[in-house]
Motif scaffolding. Structure first.
Motif, PDB file in Angstrom:
ATOM      1  N   VAL A  37       0.531  -1.117   0.393  1.00 52.67           N
ATOM      2  CA  VAL A  37      -0.024  -0.485   0.131  1.00 52.67           C
ATOM      3  C   VAL A  37       1.121   0.724  -0.112  1.00 52.67           C
ATOM      4  N   SER A  38       0.339   2.439  -1.491  1.00 54.07           N
ATOM      5  CA  SER A  38       0.905   3.601  -0.967  1.00 54.07           C
ATOM      6  C   SER A  38       0.790   5.099  -1.661  1.00 54.07           C
ATOM      7  N   ASN A  39       1.168   6.075  -0.736  1.00 51.24           N
ATOM      8  CA  ASN A  39       0.370   6.709  -0.767  1.00 51.24           C
ATOM      9  C   ASN A  39       1.040   7.869  -2.547  1.00 51.24           C
ATOM     10  N   LYS A  40       2.264   6.944  -2.591  1.00 51.28           N
ATOM     11  CA  LYS A  40       2.926   7.734  -3.737  1.00 51.28           C
ATOM     12  C   LYS A  40       3.572   6.993  -5.013  1.00 51.28           C
ATOM     13  N   PRO A  41       3.851   7.060  -6.389  1.00 50.45           N
ATOM     14  CA  PRO A  41       3.685   6.103  -6.977  1.00 50.45           C
ATOM     15  C   PRO A  41       5.043   5.188  -6.420  1.00 50.45           C
ATOM     16  N   LEU A  42       5.332   3.859  -7.065  1.00 48.69           N
ATOM     17  CA  LEU A  42       6.531   3.191  -6.613  1.00 48.69           C
ATOM     18  C   LEU A  42       7.164   2.855  -8.045  1.00 48.69           C
ATOM     19  N   PRO A  43       8.376   3.109  -8.525  1.00 47.97           N
ATOM     20  CA  PRO A  43       8.634   2.947 -10.088  1.00 47.97           C
ATOM     21  C   PRO A  43       9.157   1.197  -9.955  1.00 47.97           C
ATOM     22  N   HIS A  44       9.246   0.548  -9.033  1.00 46.98           N
ATOM     23  CA  HIS A  44       9.985  -0.751  -9.108  1.00 46.98           C
ATOM     24  C   HIS A  44       8.198  -2.092  -9.044  1.00 46.98           C
ATOM     25  N   ILE A  45       7.272  -1.388  -9.219  1.00 46.69           N
ATOM     26  CA  ILE A  45       5.983  -1.751  -9.350  1.00 46.69           C
ATOM     27  C   ILE A  45       5.344  -1.772 -10.582  1.00 46.69           C
ATOM     28  N   LEU A  46       5.100  -2.143 -11.716  1.00 46.47           N
ATOM     29  CA  LEU A  46       3.683  -1.487 -12.388  1.00 46.47           C
ATOM     30  C   LEU A  46       3.803  -3.180 -13.069  1.00 46.47           C
ATOM     31  N   ASN A  47       3.641  -3.949 -12.349  1.00 46.22           N
ATOM     32  CA  ASN A  47       3.197  -5.738 -12.696  1.00 46.22           C
ATOM     33  C   ASN A  47       1.592  -5.973 -11.587  1.00 46.22           C
ATOM     34  N   TYR A  48       1.281  -5.205 -10.902  1.00 51.07           N
ATOM     35  CA  TYR A  48       0.062  -5.113 -10.751  1.00 51.07           C
ATOM     36  C   TYR A  48       0.140  -3.133  -9.498  1.00 51.07           C
ATOM     37  N   PRO A  49      -2.191  -3.396  -9.674  1.00 53.05           N
ATOM     38  CA  PRO A  49      -1.984  -2.084  -9.249  1.00 53.05           C
ATOM     39  C   PRO A  49      -2.097  -2.053  -7.292  1.00 53.05           C
ATOM     40  N   VAL A  50      -1.644  -0.688  -7.573  1.00 50.00           N
ATOM     41  CA  VAL A  50      -1.324   0.031  -5.744  1.00 50.00           C
ATOM     42  C   VAL A  50      -2.324   0.654  -5.480  1.00 50.00           C
ATOM     43  N   ILE A  51      -2.930   0.018  -4.054  1.00 53.51           N
ATOM     44  CA  ILE A  51      -3.771   1.266  -3.932  1.00 53.51           C
ATOM     45  C   ILE A  51      -2.851   2.044  -2.471  1.00 53.51           C
ATOM     46  N   ASP A  52      -4.200   3.391  -2.462  1.00 51.84           N
ATOM     47  CA  ASP A  52      -3.412   4.688  -1.413  1.00 51.84           C
ATOM     48  C   ASP A  52      -3.917   4.165  -0.082  1.00 51.84           C
ATOM     49  N   GLU A  53      -3.028   4.120   0.726  1.00 51.79           N
ATOM     50  CA  GLU A  53      -3.787   4.645   2.463  1.00 51.79           C
ATOM     51  C   GLU A  53      -4.978   4.231   2.720  1.00 51.79           C
ATOM     52  N   LYS A  54      -6.126   5.030   1.742  1.00 57.29           N
ATOM     53  CA  LYS A  54      -7.215   5.635   1.762  1.00 57.29           C
ATOM     54  C   LYS A  54      -8.228   4.810   1.367  1.00 57.29           C
ATOM     55  N   GLN A  55      -7.790   3.900   0.187  1.00 56.44           N
ATOM     56  CA  GLN A  55      -8.354   2.780  -0.559  1.00 56.44           C
ATOM     57  C   GLN A  55      -8.593   1.837   0.373  1.00 56.44           C
ATOM     58  N   PHE A  56      -7.181   1.653   0.403  1.00 55.22           N
ATOM     59  CA  PHE A  56      -6.750  -0.055   1.657  1.00 55.22           C
ATOM     60  C   PHE A  56      -7.910   0.200   3.214  1.00 55.22           C
ATOM     61  N   LYS A  57      -7.817   1.301   3.499  1.00 54.24           N
ATOM     62  CA  LYS A  57      -9.164   1.160   4.467  1.00 54.24           C
ATOM     63  C   LYS A  57     -10.812   1.184   4.438  1.00 54.24           C
ATOM     64  N   GLN A  58     -10.788   1.708   2.927  1.00 42.89           N
ATOM     65  CA  GLN A  58     -12.050   1.527   2.769  1.00 42.89           C
ATOM     66  C   GLN A  58     -12.357   0.144   2.200  1.00 42.89           C
ATOM     67  N   GLU A  59     -11.092  -0.483   2.075  1.00 37.24           N
ATOM     68  CA  GLU A  59     -11.025  -1.817   1.199  1.00 37.24           C
ATOM     69  C   GLU A  59     -11.216  -2.838   3.164  1.00 37.24           C
ATOM     70  N   LEU A  60     -10.562  -2.649   3.510  1.00 33.04           N
ATOM     71  CA  LEU A  60     -10.598  -3.070   5.126  1.00 33.04           C
ATOM     72  C   LEU A  60     -12.128  -2.932   5.077  1.00 33.04           C
ATOM     73  N   ASP A  61     -13.161  -1.737   4.790  1.00 31.58           N
ATOM     74  CA  ASP A  61     -13.970  -1.702   6.097  1.00 31.58           C
ATOM     75  C   ASP A  61     -14.922  -2.524   5.577  1.00 31.58           C
ATOM     76  N   PHE A  62     -14.685  -2.838   4.259  1.00 38.67           N
ATOM     77  CA  PHE A  62     -15.581  -4.179   2.971  1.00 38.67           C
ATOM     78  C   PHE A  62     -15.995  -4.743   3.810  1.00 38.67           C
ATOM     79  N   TYR A  63     -13.963  -4.855   3.856  1.00 40.62           N
ATOM     80  CA  TYR A  63     -13.923  -6.830   4.594  1.00 40.62           C
ATOM     81  C   TYR A  63     -14.551  -7.088   6.028  1.00 40.62           C
ATOM     82  N   LEU A  64     -14.348  -5.868   6.841  1.00 44.29           N
ATOM     83  CA  LEU A  64     -15.373  -6.580   7.869  1.00 44.29           C
ATOM     84  C   LEU A  64     -17.146  -5.680   7.826  1.00 44.29           C
ATOM     85  N   LYS A  65     -17.103  -5.401   6.909  1.00 44.34           N
ATOM     86  CA  LYS A  65     -18.879  -5.331   6.882  1.00 44.34           C
ATOM     87  C   LYS A  65     -19.264  -6.726   6.687  1.00 44.34           C
TER      88      LYS A  65
END
Length: 322
Positions: A36-64
């Motif tokens: 999870v990163s709030n800035k682009p990671l030049p070494h990771i183009l192989n899959y989408p990288v989500i930011d902190e805000k989206q990660f928290k939203q996804e965790l809330d979805f799982y918890l629901k």
């Protein structure tokens, strides 16, 4: 993962209630990420990288819709509608960003590390490919492109370059004046041994993910076993976990039933994982995880996965056979 049937499921899933779809009787839901990163990671183009805000939203979805469980609970009798989240490759954001959020939300998790990369000793070949792709996009180089083409790593396939093309990637980097060692020393993409031990001390589970992350389907069973043993030895010597866990790099496709049973029977690990999505597995204590880092909306993606499971169940094909 079978892309066309899942695409059909994705088109149909909005027609169904999320709660009803996710109420289906399934194996434990095991989403996995890398970082999870709030800035682009030049070494990771192989899959989408989500930011902190989206990660928290996804965790809330799982918890629901699911109840979080620990790795230890997963090895026993996991309750219906439970989930266990995990992270592969041992990237530093797991300690710096991911773990604090998981602690805040009370979610247990597992972190699967590559013993060959811990402490920034070496860089994963797909991350090398990403750095090369990034450089080629901003500063095209005919010599490097010709060299890659001559060695069967065309730009269109660069991000899928296999482990066997490491030397090709290394020479292409030299042509482009990319210094992987300097990147490791300055950017420090991986967690340190100290950070991994700290995660363990905070109650998280640590497991193996191979030594240098090769595509197991492309190496011999002897080399597969060597990668597993080396990885699990590092985990035992540095963490000595209650539950010895191993997640196969990329996928368990191309790994024989005999090998999976062997690493369990010889107590190299207690539990192991593939990445085939929401499915049962014919081997006890070998589970299939769901790759959460996909393009599009997480809720729609998960709904599509559960619909896919239900459709396959009607024809009796929800169990992975090796």
């Amino acid at each position: 993962m079978k892309y066309f049937p899942r695409l059909v499921s994705k088109k149909l899933s909005p027609l169904f209630s999320t709660r009803k779809l996710l109420a289906a009787k399934t194996p434990p839901f095991l989403p996995f990420y890398h970082t999870v990163s709030n800035k682009p990671l030049p070494h990771i183009l192989n899959y989408p990288v989500i930011d902190e805000k989206q990660f928290k939203q996804e965790l809330d979805f799982y918890l629901k819709y699911f109840k979080p469980i620990s790795l230890e609970e997963l090895t026993k009798s996991p309750k219906p509608k439970s989930f266990h989240i995990s992270f592969d490759d041992g990237l530093k954001e797991c300690a710096e960003i991911v773990a604090p959020i998981l602690i805040q939300k009370g979610i247990p998790a597992s972190f699967f590390v590559n013993s060959g990369f811990v402490d920034n000793k070496e860089l994963f070949h797909r991350y090398k490919a990403s750095l090369i792709a990034n450089k080629m996009r901003t500063q095209p180089d005919a010599e490097a492109e010709n060299y890659l083409n001559e060695n069967e790593v065309p730009l269109k396939d660069l991000l899928q370059a296999p482990f066997s093309k490491q030397e090709i990637l290394d020479h292409a980097a030299e042509l482009l004046e990319i210094d992987f060692q300097s990147f490791l020393e300055t950017q420090k993409p991986y967690m340190t041994t100290s950070q991994i031990k700290d995660l363990h001390n905070k109650g998280f589970s640590i497991g193996g993910h191979s030594h240098k992350h090769p595509e197991f389907r492309k190496i011999s069973q002897k080399k597969q076993l060597k990668e597993i043993k080396k990885s699990m030895k590092w985990v035992e010597e540095n963490v000595n976990p209650k539950v010895k866990a191993f997640s196969f790099p990329f996928t368990d496709d191309g790994v024989s039933t005999n090998l999976i049973k062997k690493i369990h029977d010889s107590e190299i690990c207690d539990i192991s994982f593939g990445t085939a999505g929401v499915k049962y597995d014919e081997i006890p204590n070998h589970f299939q995880r769901y790759p959460a880092e996909q393009a599009g909306d997480l809720e729609l993606n998960v709904k599509a996965e559960f619909l896919y499971f239900k459709l396959r169940k009607t024809i009796g094909k929800v169990t992975v056979k090796h």
